[in-house]
Design a protein around this motif. Structure first.
Motif, PDB file in Angstrom:
ATOM      1  N   PHE A 194       0.777  -1.293   0.036  1.00  0.00           N
ATOM      2  CA  PHE A 194      -0.142  -0.314  -0.063  1.00  0.00           C
ATOM      3  C   PHE A 194       0.824   1.346  -0.259  1.00  0.00           C
ATOM      4  N   ARG A 195       2.048   1.224  -0.348  1.00  0.00           N
ATOM      5  CA  ARG A 195       3.172   2.575  -0.363  1.00  0.00           C
ATOM      6  C   ARG A 195       2.293   3.289  -1.312  1.00  0.00           C
ATOM      7  N   ARG A 196       2.510   4.648  -1.053  1.00  0.00           N
ATOM      8  CA  ARG A 196       2.252   5.746  -1.887  1.00  0.00           C
ATOM      9  C   ARG A 196       2.819   7.057  -1.570  1.00  0.00           C
ATOM     10  N   PRO A 197       2.636   7.940  -2.161  1.00  0.00           N
ATOM     11  CA  PRO A 197       3.190   9.256  -1.888  1.00  0.00           C
ATOM     12  C   PRO A 197       2.325   9.793  -0.733  1.00  0.00           C
ATOM     13  N   LEU A 198       2.935  10.217   0.279  1.00  0.00           N
ATOM     14  CA  LEU A 198       2.392  10.630   1.578  1.00  0.00           C
ATOM     15  C   LEU A 198       1.969  12.238   1.785  1.00  0.00           C
ATOM     16  N   ASP A 199       1.099  12.654   0.694  1.00  0.00           N
ATOM     17  CA  ASP A 199       0.992  14.099   0.450  1.00  0.00           C
ATOM     18  C   ASP A 199      -0.313  14.524   1.237  1.00  0.00           C
ATOM     19  N   SER A 200      -0.960  13.563   1.888  1.00  0.00           N
ATOM     20  CA  SER A 200      -2.088  14.122   2.631  1.00  0.00           C
ATOM     21  C   SER A 200      -2.418  13.166   3.860  1.00  0.00           C
ATOM     22  N   TYR A 201      -3.101  13.578   4.978  1.00  0.00           N
ATOM     23  CA  TYR A 201      -3.258  12.518   6.231  1.00  0.00           C
ATOM     24  C   TYR A 201      -4.043  11.403   5.603  1.00  0.00           C
ATOM     25  N   SER A 202      -5.028  11.394   4.629  1.00  0.00           N
ATOM     26  CA  SER A 202      -5.633  10.382   4.301  1.00  0.00           C
ATOM     27  C   SER A 202      -4.866   9.454   3.595  1.00  0.00           C
ATOM     28  N   ALA A 203      -3.719   9.776   2.860  1.00  0.00           N
ATOM     29  CA  ALA A 203      -2.735   9.011   2.244  1.00  0.00           C
ATOM     30  C   ALA A 203      -1.930   8.284   3.193  1.00  0.00           C
ATOM     31  N   ILE A 204      -1.696   8.950   4.341  1.00  0.00           N
ATOM     32  CA  ILE A 204      -0.889   8.235   5.350  1.00  0.00           C
ATOM     33  C   ILE A 204      -1.950   6.996   5.973  1.00  0.00           C
ATOM     34  N   LEU A 205      -3.259   7.134   6.042  1.00  0.00           N
ATOM     35  CA  LEU A 205      -3.934   6.332   6.664  1.00  0.00           C
ATOM     36  C   LEU A 205      -4.389   5.049   5.674  1.00  0.00           C
ATOM     37  N   ALA A 206      -4.170   5.489   4.410  1.00  0.00           N
ATOM     38  CA  ALA A 206      -4.172   4.325   3.254  1.00  0.00           C
ATOM     39  C   ALA A 206      -3.078   3.624   3.196  1.00  0.00           C
ATOM     40  N   ALA A 207      -1.995   4.142   3.515  1.00  0.00           N
ATOM     41  CA  ALA A 207      -0.682   3.448   3.365  1.00  0.00           C
ATOM     42  C   ALA A 207      -0.183   2.480   4.476  1.00  0.00           C
ATOM     43  N   ARG A 208      -1.168   2.683   5.542  1.00  0.00           N
ATOM     44  CA  ARG A 208      -1.006   1.959   6.762  1.00  0.00           C
ATOM     45  C   ARG A 208      -2.155   1.415   7.339  1.00  0.00           C
ATOM     46  N   PRO A 209      -2.890   0.653   6.520  1.00  0.00           N
ATOM     47  CA  PRO A 209      -4.354   0.087   6.889  1.00  0.00           C
ATOM     48  C   PRO A 209      -4.296  -0.714   8.214  1.00  0.00           C
ATOM     49  N   PRO A 210      -5.290  -0.498   8.945  1.00  0.00           N
ATOM     50  CA  PRO A 210      -5.703  -1.350  10.009  1.00  0.00           C
ATOM     51  C   PRO A 210      -5.438  -2.855  10.196  1.00  0.00           C
ATOM     52  N   GLU A 211      -5.724  -3.323   8.750  1.00  0.00           N
ATOM     53  CA  GLU A 211      -5.430  -4.916   8.563  1.00  0.00           C
ATOM     54  C   GLU A 211      -3.808  -4.975   9.056  1.00  0.00           C
ATOM     55  N   ALA A 212      -2.795  -4.163   8.670  1.00  0.00           N
ATOM     56  CA  ALA A 212      -1.513  -4.488   8.940  1.00  0.00           C
ATOM     57  C   ALA A 212      -1.350  -4.876  10.229  1.00  0.00           C
ATOM     58  N   GLU A 213      -2.086  -3.801  11.178  1.00  0.00           N
ATOM     59  CA  GLU A 213      -1.987  -3.993  12.514  1.00  0.00           C
ATOM     60  C   GLU A 213      -2.459  -5.580  13.042  1.00  0.00           C
ATOM     61  N   ALA A 214      -3.793  -5.537  12.376  1.00  0.00           N
ATOM     62  CA  ALA A 214      -4.599  -7.013  13.018  1.00  0.00           C
ATOM     63  C   ALA A 214      -3.762  -8.251  12.576  1.00  0.00           C
TER      64      ALA A 214
END
Ligand SMILES: [Zn+2]
Length: 462
Positions: A214-234
């Motif tokens: 899910f790597r992507r340019p982190l140009d907004s806060y929503s991009a950070i959330l999309a790049a680090r989805p909660p599934e990664a934690e689970a």
């Protein structure tokens, strides 16, 4: 014959004390830094050795099991002196420092050198975590345990620079200087060693494979959330719990951030996992909606997520499923945090506002006396210091915080004692203030200012 001088005797008189039996109006008697008795009020006249705590709450000092002192390694960000001045001001009487200092704490000799450095500057007591690398051996972990490590931390997905002896925020391993990050194979290989040592295994729980996809340019806060989805934690929690359970290892999840991660953890707990959970004030007070107001200071990994995630975490703290609130105090300079979002490093200070923010949350949940469980009793058990710290009871260290419920505190930069004065909770108000803080019976802070010398000592699990 010379008599050995007894430590200063002290009575904290007239306050309402958080005891294992609930709040009680008793005086706390202290000798040689240890609580000797809790006694029903007598009309103790104020005088030398008597602290007037009338109108105050007397609480056990907080044990922040997740701080980054940056020392040695990054003095421009923080050091043990400034970290523990901030801790003392906020009622944190023990800090447990993460091993990603430089050199990284991957063997007993490194831990001993770091302990000596910390001892020379620490204003509160401290413990030290050891590091698990993908190349770690049983001997290295055993040497860390002998040197007094609280336990071991594995940063899934974080590579290691062999030249700089430092963890890097990258999973790249093309560079020959970089050693591959620890993975589930590392955990499976070393879990029996950790288990035999009787210490906890802590993980940064974000699955590297999911983050890579899910790597992507982190140009907004929503991009950070999309790049680090909660599934990664689970996924990381479920996998690590399965590995730890196979050999009975105590597993600790640092900075739990999502409802999905919480569900995975609760499922593992139902199956009998020896799992402990930690979350942080930033996940309990903020959501993605706060980013426009707070800005880059809110950038932490794993990220602060949605209001639904926050509600699930608050509920789990209230139910006692999450037993530890720690800060992940991780300072970077103002200049670093002012970079564009993509380039600003993740992490922010927080140790000084831990207790006051938790007291406020507990009060809003209907019982302010719950806060010491989250910041003191629960953490003491994780760190293996629960026979000497975390409770106000005879025989325990006199690590005490006098809290004034008649005066509130607004979190302002001018009050902060960390080298970095910003914080994600800046502007928040707590209904309480921290009046005095004692470590083993010695005053270390009054009204937010440090008092006395660097008297902190290292603690080790038993
Ligand atoms: Zn951390």
């Amino acid at each position: 014959m010379i008599e050995r001088a007894a430590g200063p005797a002290l009575v904290i008189a007239g306050g309402t004390v958080h005891t294992p039996d609930g709040p009680r109006r008793v005086d706390v008697h202290i000798s040689d830094g240890v609580i000797t008795s809790l006694e029903e009020r007598r009309s103790a006249s104020p005088g030398p050795g008597v602290v007037d705590a009338r109108g105050m709450y007397v609480l056990p000092g907080a044990i922040d099991v997740h701080v980054h002192s940056r020392d040695p390694g990054f003095p421009e960000k923080e050091d043990f002196g400034t970290l523990t001045a901030a801790a003392a001001a906020g009622g944190v009487t023990t800090v447990v420092d993460m091993p990603n200092t430089v050199p990284a704490v991957d063997a007993g000799g490194v831990l001993e050198a770091k302990a000596a450095l910390a001892h020379s500057k620490a204003r509160v007591d401290f413990g030290l975590w050891g590091l698990i690398r993908s190349s770690s051996t049983a001997e290295q972990l055993e040497s860390l345990a002998r040197a007094g490590a609280i336990g071991f931390k594995a940063y899934l997905g974080y590579a290691f620079s062999l030249g700089r002896k430092q963890i890097l925020y990258t999973a790249e391993t093309d560079d020959p200087d970089l050693e591959a990050p620890p993975d589930y194979g590392t955990l499976l290989r070393l879990a029996p060693v950790v288990s035999a040592l009787g210490l906890p295994l802590v993980i940064h729980a974000e699955d590297p494979g999911i983050l890579a996809a899910f790597r992507r340019p982190l140009d907004s806060y929503s991009a950070i959330l999309a790049a680090r989805p909660p599934e990664a934690e689970a996924v990381a929690i479920s996998a690590a719990a399965a590995i730890a359970d196979s050999v009975g290892t105590r597993l600790h999840i640092a900075h739990l951030s999502s409802a999905l991660g919480l569900m995975a953890a609760e499922a593992a707990l139902k199956d009998g996992s020896r799992l402990s959970l930690e979350t942080c004030p930033q996940y309990l007070w903020l959501s993605d909606q706060d980013f426009p107001r707070v800005g880059n200071v809110m950038k932490v990994y794993p990220p602060v997520r949605t209001a639904l995630d926050r509600a699930a975490l608050i509920d789990a703290v209230d139910r006692g499923v999450i037993r530890i609130v720690a800060t992940d105090h991780a300072p970077h300079t103002n200049e670093e945090k002012a970079r564009p979002l993509e380039l600003a490093p993740a992490g922010s200070p927080g140790v000084q506002t831990l207790y006051l923010s938790c007291l406020e949350l507990a009060k809003r949940l209907g019982d302010m006396w719950k806060a010491p469980r989250w910041v003191s009793e629960g953490p003491a058990a994780l760190a293996g210091v629960h026979e000497s710290k975390g409770q106000i009871t005879p025989g325990f260290d006199a690590d005490l915080v006098l809290v004034d419920p008649r005066r509130g505190t607004e979190f302002r930069p001018s009050l902060m004692r960390s080298r970095q004065r910003h914080g994600a909770l800046e502007g928040m108000r707590s209904s309480f203030s921290i009046a005095e803080v004692y470590v083993r019976g010695r005053l270390v802070a009054r009204e937010g200012r440090k008092v006395g010398k660097a008297i902190g000592r290292m603690v080790a699990p038993r």
